[in-house]
Design a protein around this motif. Structure first.
Motif, PDB file in Angstrom:
ATOM      1  N   PRO A 238       0.374  11.244   8.679  1.00 17.93           N
ATOM      2  CA  PRO A 238       1.650  11.976   8.583  1.00 17.93           C
ATOM      3  C   PRO A 238       2.803  11.228   9.260  1.00 17.93           C
ATOM      4  CG  PRO A 238      -0.095  13.461   9.263  1.00 17.93           C
ATOM      5  CD  PRO A 238      -0.664  12.086   9.277  1.00 17.93           C
ATOM      6  N   LEU A 239       2.536  10.537  10.311  1.00 17.00           N
ATOM      7  CA  LEU A 239       3.581   9.787  10.996  1.00 17.00           C
ATOM      8  C   LEU A 239       4.088   8.653  10.100  1.00 17.00           C
ATOM      9  CD1 LEU A 239       5.209   9.430  13.559  1.00 17.00           C
ATOM     10  CD2 LEU A 239       3.386   8.006  14.456  1.00 17.00           C
ATOM     11  N   ARG A 240       3.186   8.014   9.390  1.00 15.46           N
ATOM     12  CA  ARG A 240       3.571   6.958   8.472  1.00 15.46           C
ATOM     13  C   ARG A 240       4.458   7.491   7.360  1.00 15.46           C
ATOM     14  NH1 ARG A 240      -1.433   3.571   6.588  1.00 15.46           N
ATOM     15  NH2 ARG A 240      -1.939   3.244   8.748  1.00 15.46           N
ATOM     16  N   MET A 241       4.202   8.647   6.890  1.00 12.77           N
ATOM     17  CA  MET A 241       5.014   9.252   5.848  1.00 12.77           C
ATOM     18  C   MET A 241       6.426   9.536   6.362  1.00 12.77           C
ATOM     19  SD  MET A 241       3.391   9.408   3.079  1.00 12.77           S
ATOM     20  CE  MET A 241       4.019  10.683   2.042  1.00 12.77           C
ATOM     21  N   ILE A 242       6.535   9.980   7.589  1.00 12.43           N
ATOM     22  CA  ILE A 242       7.846  10.248   8.176  1.00 12.43           C
ATOM     23  C   ILE A 242       8.607   8.945   8.337  1.00 12.43           C
ATOM     24  CG2 ILE A 242       9.043  11.049  10.240  1.00 12.43           C
ATOM     25  CD1 ILE A 242       6.820  13.131  10.540  1.00 12.43           C
ATOM     26  N   VAL A 243       7.980   7.901   8.808  1.00 10.04           N
ATOM     27  CA  VAL A 243       8.625   6.602   8.978  1.00 10.04           C
ATOM     28  C   VAL A 243       9.077   6.080   7.617  1.00 10.04           C
ATOM     29  CG1 VAL A 243       8.230   4.212   9.636  1.00 10.04           C
ATOM     30  CG2 VAL A 243       7.427   6.039  11.104  1.00 10.04           C
ATOM     31  N   ARG A 244       8.235   6.200   6.599  1.00  4.88           N
ATOM     32  CA  ARG A 244       8.631   5.752   5.269  1.00  4.88           C
ATOM     33  C   ARG A 244       9.822   6.544   4.769  1.00  4.88           C
ATOM     34  NH1 ARG A 244       3.108   4.968   1.822  1.00  4.88           N
ATOM     35  NH2 ARG A 244       2.318   3.204   3.000  1.00  4.88           N
ATOM     36  N   THR A 245       9.810   7.828   5.016  1.00  9.78           N
ATOM     37  CA  THR A 245      10.923   8.657   4.578  1.00  9.78           C
ATOM     38  C   THR A 245      12.196   8.272   5.330  1.00  9.78           C
ATOM     39  OG1 THR A 245       9.383  10.444   4.148  1.00  9.78           O
ATOM     40  CG2 THR A 245      11.698  11.020   4.245  1.00  9.78           C
ATOM     41  N   ARG A 246      12.096   8.024   6.596  1.00  7.49           N
ATOM     42  CA  ARG A 246      13.272   7.600   7.364  1.00  7.49           C
ATOM     43  C   ARG A 246      13.745   6.231   6.880  1.00  7.49           C
ATOM     44  NH1 ARG A 246      11.608   9.255  13.514  1.00  7.49           N
ATOM     45  NH2 ARG A 246      11.725  11.496  13.197  1.00  7.49           N
ATOM     46  N   TRP A 247      12.800   5.318   6.630  1.00  6.38           N
ATOM     47  CA  TRP A 247      13.166   3.993   6.154  1.00  6.38           C
ATOM     48  C   TRP A 247      13.860   4.086   4.801  1.00  6.38           C
ATOM     49  CZ3 TRP A 247      11.869   0.955   1.938  1.00  6.38           C
ATOM     50  CH2 TRP A 247      12.271  -0.371   2.024  1.00  6.38           C
ATOM     51  N   ARG A 248      13.337   4.926   3.922  1.00  7.68           N
ATOM     52  CA  ARG A 248      13.963   5.119   2.607  1.00  7.68           C
ATOM     53  C   ARG A 248      15.352   5.739   2.751  1.00  7.68           C
ATOM     54  NH1 ARG A 248       8.895   7.464  -0.858  1.00  7.68           N
ATOM     55  NH2 ARG A 248       7.741   5.504  -0.943  1.00  7.68           N
ATOM     56  N   THR A 249      15.503   6.667   3.656  1.00  8.00           N
ATOM     57  CA  THR A 249      16.804   7.299   3.880  1.00  8.00           C
ATOM     58  C   THR A 249      17.799   6.270   4.413  1.00  8.00           C
ATOM     59  OG1 THR A 249      15.702   9.380   4.372  1.00  8.00           O
ATOM     60  CG2 THR A 249      17.992   9.173   5.070  1.00  8.00           C
ATOM     61  N   VAL A 250      17.361   5.474   5.371  1.00 11.35           N
ATOM     62  CA  VAL A 250      18.237   4.433   5.933  1.00 11.35           C
ATOM     63  C   VAL A 250      18.587   3.419   4.844  1.00 11.35           C
ATOM     64  CG1 VAL A 250      18.341   2.514   7.566  1.00 11.35           C
ATOM     65  CG2 VAL A 250      17.461   4.734   8.300  1.00 11.35           C
ATOM     66  N   ALA A 251      17.604   3.012   4.049  1.00  9.89           N
ATOM     67  CA  ALA A 251      17.854   2.045   2.973  1.00  9.89           C
ATOM     68  C   ALA A 251      18.800   2.629   1.926  1.00  9.89           C
ATOM     69  CB  ALA A 251      16.536   1.616   2.326  1.00  9.89           C
ATOM     70  N   ALA A 252      18.627   3.897   1.598  1.00  8.87           N
ATOM     71  CA  ALA A 252      19.505   4.537   0.617  1.00  8.87           C
ATOM     72  C   ALA A 252      20.933   4.625   1.140  1.00  8.87           C
ATOM     73  CB  ALA A 252      18.972   5.923   0.264  1.00  8.87           C
ATOM     74  N   HIS A 253      21.085   5.002   2.418  1.00  6.73           N
ATOM     75  CA  HIS A 253      22.428   5.061   3.017  1.00  6.73           C
ATOM     76  C   HIS A 253      23.065   3.672   3.073  1.00  6.73           C
ATOM     77  CE1 HIS A 253      22.873   9.244   4.204  1.00  6.73           C
ATOM     78  NE2 HIS A 253      21.572   9.248   4.550  1.00  6.73           N
ATOM     79  N   LEU A 254      22.263   2.683   3.454  1.00  7.15           N
ATOM     80  CA  LEU A 254      22.766   1.313   3.521  1.00  7.15           C
ATOM     81  C   LEU A 254      23.188   0.818   2.133  1.00  7.15           C
ATOM     82  CD1 LEU A 254      23.269  -1.177   5.283  1.00  7.15           C
ATOM     83  CD2 LEU A 254      20.931  -1.888   4.786  1.00  7.15           C
ATOM     84  N   ALA A 255      22.376   1.078   1.117  1.00  2.90           N
ATOM     85  CA  ALA A 255      22.721   0.685  -0.254  1.00  2.90           C
ATOM     86  C   ALA A 255      23.983   1.393  -0.721  1.00  2.90           C
ATOM     87  CB  ALA A 255      21.548   0.993  -1.193  1.00  2.90           C
ATOM     88  N   LEU A 256      24.117   2.682  -0.391  1.00  2.00           N
ATOM     89  CA  LEU A 256      25.316   3.435  -0.763  1.00  2.00           C
ATOM     90  C   LEU A 256      26.550   2.845  -0.100  1.00  2.00           C
ATOM     91  CD1 LEU A 256      26.607   5.890  -2.153  1.00  2.00           C
ATOM     92  CD2 LEU A 256      26.151   7.173  -0.056  1.00  2.00           C
ATOM     93  N   TRP A 257      26.479   2.545   1.186  1.00  2.00           N
ATOM     94  CA  TRP A 257      27.623   1.986   1.911  1.00  2.00           C
ATOM     95  C   TRP A 257      27.975   0.590   1.392  1.00  2.00           C
ATOM     96  CZ3 TRP A 257      31.169   4.354   4.564  1.00  2.00           C
ATOM     97  CH2 TRP A 257      30.887   5.588   5.132  1.00  2.00           C
ATOM     98  N   LEU A 258      26.952  -0.221   1.127  1.00  2.00           N
ATOM     99  CA  LEU A 258      27.222  -1.557   0.593  1.00  2.00           C
ATOM    100  C   LEU A 258      27.858  -1.487  -0.798  1.00  2.00           C
ATOM    101  CD1 LEU A 258      24.057  -3.554   1.705  1.00  2.00           C
ATOM    102  CD2 LEU A 258      26.392  -3.777   2.573  1.00  2.00           C
ATOM    103  N   THR A 259      27.377  -0.594  -1.629  1.00  2.00           N
ATOM    104  CA  THR A 259      27.954  -0.428  -2.960  1.00  2.00           C
ATOM    105  C   THR A 259      29.395   0.066  -2.872  1.00  2.00           C
ATOM    106  OG1 THR A 259      25.762   0.064  -3.850  1.00  2.00           O
ATOM    107  CG2 THR A 259      27.657   0.702  -5.193  1.00  2.00           C
ATOM    108  N   ALA A 260      29.634   1.051  -2.026  1.00  2.00           N
ATOM    109  CA  ALA A 260      30.990   1.580  -1.859  1.00  2.00           C
ATOM    110  C   ALA A 260      31.928   0.517  -1.301  1.00  2.00           C
ATOM    111  CB  ALA A 260      30.967   2.804  -0.958  1.00  2.00           C
ATOM    112  N   THR A 261      31.458  -0.249  -0.318  1.00  2.00           N
ATOM    113  CA  THR A 261      32.279  -1.311   0.263  1.00  2.00           C
ATOM    114  C   THR A 261      32.586  -2.386  -0.778  1.00  2.00           C
ATOM    115  OG1 THR A 261      31.290  -0.909   2.434  1.00  2.00           O
ATOM    116  CG2 THR A 261      32.399  -3.020   2.112  1.00  2.00           C
ATOM    117  N   GLY A 262      31.588  -2.756  -1.569  1.00  2.00           N
ATOM    118  CA  GLY A 262      31.801  -3.737  -2.630  1.00  2.00           C
ATOM    119  C   GLY A 262      32.798  -3.245  -3.668  1.00  2.00           C
TER     120      GLY A 262
END
Length: 110
Positions: free
Chosen positions: A5-29
């Motif tokens: 279960p801890l691994r699933m939470i980390v993956r979910t957090r990593w995906r959330t961080v990656a999604a936010h980062l991709a959104l910010w990079l796309t918006a900045t571009g």
């Protein structure tokens, strides 16, 4: 099973961080691209300044051409038949151009 279960939470957090980062990079571009196009694009600030300079140059040229045309129209008006003797005009043109007819008599003044 405790680690799973801890691994699933980390993956979910990593995906959330990656999604936010991709959104910010796309918006900045997108903002950077449209800002650059607004400044130097075909219809941007630089192009509009060049268009304004060209308009000013062509307006000045139009003014010069209008004054030249008015000058020519005035000169043509002076050549109208009611103001000018056609024989005198023909004589002056022949003198200026150096044309003589075989039947012309030339009297040179000294």
């Amino acid at each position: 099973m405790k680690g799973h279960p801890l691994r699933m939470i980390v993956r979910t957090r990593w995906r959330t961080v990656a999604a936010h980062l991709a959104l910010w990079l796309t918006a900045t571009g997108a903002v950077a691209y449209f800002s650059q196009q607004a400044y130097v694009g075909a219809h941007g600030l630089v192009a509009s300044r060049e268009f304004e300079a060209e308009i000013a140059q062509l307006s000045a040229k139009l003014g010069d051409l209008k004054s030249t045309r008015a000058s020519y129209e005035h000169r043509i008006e002076l050549l109208s038949s009611d103001r000018l003797d056609p024989d005198l005009l023909d004589e002056q043109a022949r003198v200026d151009l150096g044309w003589l007819n075989a039947n012309d008599r030339v009297i040179q003044s000294r």
